[in-house]
Design a protein around this motif. Structure first.
Motif, PDB file in Angstrom:
ATOM      1  N   GLY A  29       0.794  -1.227   0.000  1.00  0.00           N
ATOM      2  CA  GLY A  29       0.000   0.000   0.000  1.00  0.00           C
ATOM      3  C   GLY A  29       0.825   1.274   0.000  1.00  0.00           C
ATOM      4  O   GLY A  29       0.625   2.160  -0.839  1.00  0.00           O
ATOM      5  N   TYR A  30       1.780   1.360   0.933  1.00  0.00           N
ATOM      6  CA  TYR A  30       2.612   2.563   1.026  1.00  0.00           C
ATOM      7  C   TYR A  30       3.460   2.733  -0.240  1.00  0.00           C
ATOM      8  O   TYR A  30       3.639   3.833  -0.740  1.00  0.00           O
ATOM      9  CB  TYR A  30       3.508   2.474   2.271  1.00  0.00           C
ATOM     10  CG  TYR A  30       4.449   3.630   2.466  1.00  0.00           C
ATOM     11  CD1 TYR A  30       3.971   4.898   2.792  1.00  0.00           C
ATOM     12  CD2 TYR A  30       5.824   3.456   2.330  1.00  0.00           C
ATOM     13  CE1 TYR A  30       4.842   5.963   2.967  1.00  0.00           C
ATOM     14  CE2 TYR A  30       6.701   4.509   2.514  1.00  0.00           C
ATOM     15  CZ  TYR A  30       6.208   5.759   2.834  1.00  0.00           C
ATOM     16  OH  TYR A  30       7.071   6.808   3.008  1.00  0.00           O
ATOM     17  N   MET A  33       1.396   4.212  -2.921  1.00  0.00           N
ATOM     18  CA  MET A  33       1.187   5.629  -2.646  1.00  0.00           C
ATOM     19  C   MET A  33       2.410   6.454  -3.092  1.00  0.00           C
ATOM     20  O   MET A  33       2.260   7.498  -3.724  1.00  0.00           O
ATOM     21  CB  MET A  33       0.968   5.788  -1.139  1.00  0.00           C
ATOM     22  CG  MET A  33       0.098   6.930  -0.746  1.00  0.00           C
ATOM     23  SD  MET A  33      -0.042   6.952   1.025  1.00  0.00           S
ATOM     24  CE  MET A  33      -1.573   6.152   1.239  1.00  0.00           C
ATOM     25  N   LYS A  34       3.591   5.969  -2.765  1.00  0.00           N
ATOM     26  CA  LYS A  34       4.810   6.692  -3.122  1.00  0.00           C
ATOM     27  C   LYS A  34       5.004   6.699  -4.637  1.00  0.00           C
ATOM     28  O   LYS A  34       5.449   7.695  -5.208  1.00  0.00           O
ATOM     29  CB  LYS A  34       6.049   6.048  -2.457  1.00  0.00           C
ATOM     30  CG  LYS A  34       6.041   6.064  -0.950  1.00  0.00           C
ATOM     31  CD  LYS A  34       5.741   7.394  -0.341  1.00  0.00           C
ATOM     32  CE  LYS A  34       6.780   8.448  -0.609  1.00  0.00           C
ATOM     33  NZ  LYS A  34       6.304   9.791  -0.105  1.00  0.00           N
ATOM     34  N   GLY A  47      -4.680   9.480  -0.109  1.00  0.00           N
ATOM     35  CA  GLY A  47      -4.605   8.999   1.270  1.00  0.00           C
ATOM     36  C   GLY A  47      -5.024   7.540   1.353  1.00  0.00           C
ATOM     37  O   GLY A  47      -5.505   6.971   0.364  1.00  0.00           O
ATOM     38  N   PRO A  48      -4.886   6.925   2.541  1.00  0.00           N
ATOM     39  CA  PRO A  48      -5.254   5.507   2.681  1.00  0.00           C
ATOM     40  C   PRO A  48      -6.731   5.228   2.372  1.00  0.00           C
ATOM     41  O   PRO A  48      -7.054   4.177   1.827  1.00  0.00           O
ATOM     42  CB  PRO A  48      -4.950   5.201   4.153  1.00  0.00           C
ATOM     43  CG  PRO A  48      -4.044   6.269   4.609  1.00  0.00           C
ATOM     44  CD  PRO A  48      -4.313   7.477   3.780  1.00  0.00           C
ATOM     45  N   GLY A  49      -7.624   6.183   2.684  1.00  0.00           N
ATOM     46  CA  GLY A  49      -9.061   5.966   2.432  1.00  0.00           C
ATOM     47  C   GLY A  49      -9.341   5.787   0.956  1.00  0.00           C
ATOM     48  O   GLY A  49     -10.024   4.850   0.542  1.00  0.00           O
ATOM     49  N   TYR A  52      -7.170   2.433  -0.464  1.00  0.00           N
ATOM     50  CA  TYR A  52      -7.692   1.101  -0.162  1.00  0.00           C
ATOM     51  C   TYR A  52      -9.148   0.936  -0.631  1.00  0.00           C
ATOM     52  O   TYR A  52      -9.559  -0.165  -0.994  1.00  0.00           O
ATOM     53  CB  TYR A  52      -7.538   0.795   1.323  1.00  0.00           C
ATOM     54  CG  TYR A  52      -6.103   0.432   1.673  1.00  0.00           C
ATOM     55  CD1 TYR A  52      -5.652  -0.872   1.537  1.00  0.00           C
ATOM     56  CD2 TYR A  52      -5.200   1.392   2.080  1.00  0.00           C
ATOM     57  CE1 TYR A  52      -4.335  -1.195   1.820  1.00  0.00           C
ATOM     58  CE2 TYR A  52      -3.884   1.086   2.366  1.00  0.00           C
ATOM     59  CZ  TYR A  52      -3.458  -0.220   2.234  1.00  0.00           C
ATOM     60  OH  TYR A  52      -2.147  -0.547   2.494  1.00  0.00           O
ATOM     61  N   MET A  55      -8.723   0.190  -4.229  1.00  0.00           N
ATOM     62  CA  MET A  55      -8.168  -1.161  -4.412  1.00  0.00           C
ATOM     63  C   MET A  55      -9.230  -2.233  -4.151  1.00  0.00           C
ATOM     64  O   MET A  55      -9.255  -3.265  -4.816  1.00  0.00           O
ATOM     65  CB  MET A  55      -6.959  -1.363  -3.502  1.00  0.00           C
ATOM     66  CG  MET A  55      -5.757  -0.546  -3.955  1.00  0.00           C
ATOM     67  SD  MET A  55      -4.178  -1.248  -3.470  1.00  0.00           S
ATOM     68  CE  MET A  55      -4.343  -1.381  -1.744  1.00  0.00           C
ATOM     69  N   LYS A  69       2.407 -11.895   1.338  1.00  0.00           N
ATOM     70  CA  LYS A  69       2.699 -11.051   2.490  1.00  0.00           C
ATOM     71  C   LYS A  69       4.149 -11.288   2.873  1.00  0.00           C
ATOM     72  O   LYS A  69       4.520 -12.432   3.170  1.00  0.00           O
ATOM     73  CB  LYS A  69       1.770 -11.449   3.645  1.00  0.00           C
ATOM     74  CG  LYS A  69       1.689 -10.417   4.754  1.00  0.00           C
ATOM     75  CD  LYS A  69       0.647 -10.808   5.775  1.00  0.00           C
ATOM     76  CE  LYS A  69       0.493  -9.703   6.798  1.00  0.00           C
ATOM     77  NZ  LYS A  69      -0.441 -10.025   7.860  1.00  0.00           N
ATOM     78  N   MET A  75      12.459  -1.390   4.110  1.00  0.00           N
ATOM     79  CA  MET A  75      11.771  -0.735   5.223  1.00  0.00           C
ATOM     80  C   MET A  75      12.067  -1.482   6.523  1.00  0.00           C
ATOM     81  O   MET A  75      13.197  -1.818   6.784  1.00  0.00           O
ATOM     82  CB  MET A  75      10.280  -0.631   4.910  1.00  0.00           C
ATOM     83  CG  MET A  75      10.058   0.249   3.662  1.00  0.00           C
ATOM     84  SD  MET A  75       8.375   0.629   3.302  1.00  0.00           S
ATOM     85  CE  MET A  75       8.028   1.850   4.549  1.00  0.00           C
ATOM     86  N   ASP A  76      11.035  -1.777   7.324  1.00  0.00           N
ATOM     87  CA  ASP A  76      11.291  -2.403   8.618  1.00  0.00           C
ATOM     88  C   ASP A  76      11.033  -3.909   8.541  1.00  0.00           C
ATOM     89  O   ASP A  76      11.004  -4.480   7.462  1.00  0.00           O
ATOM     90  CB  ASP A  76      10.410  -1.747   9.688  1.00  0.00           C
ATOM     91  CG  ASP A  76       8.964  -1.690   9.213  1.00  0.00           C
ATOM     92  OD1 ASP A  76       8.601  -2.534   8.376  1.00  0.00           O
ATOM     93  OD2 ASP A  76       8.235  -0.806   9.670  1.00  0.00           O
ATOM     94  N   GLU A  78       8.315  -5.406   9.458  1.00  0.00           N
ATOM     95  CA  GLU A  78       6.893  -5.754   9.425  1.00  0.00           C
ATOM     96  C   GLU A  78       6.555  -6.420   8.097  1.00  0.00           C
ATOM     97  O   GLU A  78       7.018  -5.979   7.042  1.00  0.00           O
ATOM     98  CB  GLU A  78       6.032  -4.487   9.572  1.00  0.00           C
ATOM     99  CG  GLU A  78       5.863  -4.028  10.990  1.00  0.00           C
ATOM    100  CD  GLU A  78       4.897  -2.841  11.046  1.00  0.00           C
ATOM    101  OE1 GLU A  78       3.708  -3.074  11.282  1.00  0.00           O
ATOM    102  OE2 GLU A  78       5.357  -1.731  10.839  1.00  0.00           O
ATOM    103  N   ARG A  79       5.725  -7.454   8.153  1.00  0.00           N
ATOM    104  CA  ARG A  79       5.312  -8.114   6.915  1.00  0.00           C
ATOM    105  C   ARG A  79       4.170  -7.312   6.298  1.00  0.00           C
ATOM    106  O   ARG A  79       3.284  -6.852   6.993  1.00  0.00           O
ATOM    107  CB  ARG A  79       4.878  -9.556   7.212  1.00  0.00           C
ATOM    108  CG  ARG A  79       6.036 -10.401   7.701  1.00  0.00           C
ATOM    109  CD  ARG A  79       5.581 -11.764   8.136  1.00  0.00           C
ATOM    110  NE  ARG A  79       5.260 -12.576   6.975  1.00  0.00           N
ATOM    111  CZ  ARG A  79       4.207 -13.377   6.909  1.00  0.00           C
ATOM    112  NH1 ARG A  79       3.369 -13.456   7.898  1.00  0.00           N
ATOM    113  NH2 ARG A  79       3.985 -14.101   5.841  1.00  0.00           N
ATOM    114  N   ARG A  80       4.222  -7.139   4.981  1.00  0.00           N
ATOM    115  CA  ARG A  80       3.227  -6.331   4.291  1.00  0.00           C
ATOM    116  C   ARG A  80       2.571  -7.134   3.168  1.00  0.00           C
ATOM    117  O   ARG A  80       3.225  -7.978   2.552  1.00  0.00           O
ATOM    118  CB  ARG A  80       3.889  -5.103   3.650  1.00  0.00           C
ATOM    119  CG  ARG A  80       4.378  -4.099   4.644  1.00  0.00           C
ATOM    120  CD  ARG A  80       5.564  -3.349   4.092  1.00  0.00           C
ATOM    121  NE  ARG A  80       6.279  -2.715   5.209  1.00  0.00           N
ATOM    122  CZ  ARG A  80       5.927  -1.558   5.733  1.00  0.00           C
ATOM    123  NH1 ARG A  80       4.926  -0.895   5.226  1.00  0.00           N
ATOM    124  NH2 ARG A  80       6.586  -1.068   6.750  1.00  0.00           N
TER     125      ARG A  80
END
Lengths: 115, 249
Positions: A29-30, A33-34, A47-49, A52, A55, A69, A75-76, A78-80
């Motif tokens: 998602g991010y 957006m980028k 924005g996320p609203g 998503y 989508m 996923k 990034m970090d 976290e699984r995305r």
């Protein structure tokens, strides 16, 4: 039941930008957006609203799907969830770009003749 | 440090805001949306920009999304209700036509209304629960359980009314086991499988211990009837078990 996008109605700007962002590979998602921000040179702000919500409708229409996923190495930890284009999504993007080219050709022809 | 505290606070508020989305949307995208908001906050923090403006814009934009998705959800629910209402009307045609054809079938108008309401409620339960997951075994198990439960409840109601024997009310305990089990299982396949096995076992015990006092030929028919219901509840339990074992829910 998912409704397949068989009609070739013009796409909304958000849907077009998301299809374009996913045309070069799967993204989360991010990441989408980028990419939308980069593709539009910062002019399209999503924005996320909107992202998503669009989508969700695109998945219903069979234009995109979840791929898997996993962790983004840049990034970090976290699984995305990643998303990718389907065949119908790529066809819809190509049809929309063809439509745009037609509109641009008409507009350029008129402007060249001073109308 | 102050930005970190503000970021945590905004993320908590955003998670609360996401709870306002319709459940199917929230379950599908809620985690991703929260993660995206987190990423945006981090991007602003790394760029040493304040979070207030970002949070204000995202909260407003997401609120608009919530209104849009809720409207879509309500419209889909309305369509489902209309489809179930028409389906219930179609099924109601069976007793309605039969009452015109079969001699002695004299239901008052109120009975048809009650039956219609029962058909509608059963249909809505199926429509709302079955869409929780796409596995065919879950939907089939639910369909069989609802049809068998409805038939058991209905036939027992008619039987009690005809015979006037209150002992038959014990059959409602089977439906009670089902209702309590479904609530405890929170409609998950594994718990529903156990619930349906429990319903089948309860009915089998009732069939064995409840003295029918019926003549032998009628007692045999009753045994077959009990057997059919036990088989249906067991079949439903096995389908839920299949859905559970497949790791689908």
């Amino acid at each position: 039941m998912a409704k397949k996008n068989t009609a070739r109605a013009p796409l909304t700007p958000a849907v077009l930008h998301i299809l374009l962002a996913l045309s070069t590979g799967e993204r989360h998602g991010y990441g989408i957006m980028k990419q939308v921000q980069a593709d539009s040179q910062g002019k399209a702000k999503m924005g996320p609203g909107t992202l998503y919500g669009s989508m969700g409708r695109m998945m219903e229409a069979g234009l995109i799907r979840e791929s898997d996923k996993r962790v983004d190495p840049e990034m970090d930890d976290e699984r995305r969830i990643y998303y990718e284009l389907t065949g119908a999504g790529r066809a819809a993007l190509e049809a929309e770009l063809k439509r745009y080219r037609g509109v641009v050709a008409v507009a350029e022809g008129r402007l060249a003749h001073g109308h | 440090m102050a930005t970190n505290v503000a970021g945590r606070r905004y993320r908590t508020w955003y998670a609360m805001l996401l709870r306002l989305y319709p459940r199917p949307f929230r379950e599908r995208f809620g985690e991703g949306m929260a993660q995206t908001f987190h990423d945006l906050c981090r991007e602003h923090r790394d760029a040493r920009r304040g979070l207030f403006g970002l949070a204000l814009w995202i909260f407003f934009e997401t609120s608009v999304g919530i209104v849009r998705e809720s409207t879509t959800h309500m419209s889909q629910l309305g369509k489902t209700m209309l489809r179930v209402a028409l389906g219930a009307l179609a099924v109601l045609m069976v007793p309605l036509v039969a009452s015109q054809v079969v001699e002695g079938w004299n239901w008052p108008a109120g009975a048809f209304v009650r039956v219609y309401v029962l058909f509608f409620v059963t249909g809505m339960v199926f429509a709302l629960v079955a869409r929780r997951m796409g596995a065919w075994s879950y939907k089939a198990g639910l369909g069989v359980a609802l049809v068998a439960g409805f038939a058991l409840g209905w036939s027992n109601m008619v039987h009690v009314a005809d015979s006037g024997n209150p002992a038959n009310l014990v059959y409602y305990s089977v439906l009670g086991v089902g209702a309590v089990g479904a609530l405890l299982a929170r409609l998950e396949a594994r718990g529903l499988a156990r619930t349906l096995f429990a319903m089948a076992a309860t009915l089998a015990v009732i069939a064995v211990i409840l003295p029918s006092g019926a003549p032998p030929y009628l007692a045999r028919n009753m045994a077959i009837g009990h057997g059919v219901y036990v088989a249906l509840f067991t079949a439903s339990a096995l389908m839920f078990r299949h859905a559970s074992l497949a790791g689908l829910k």
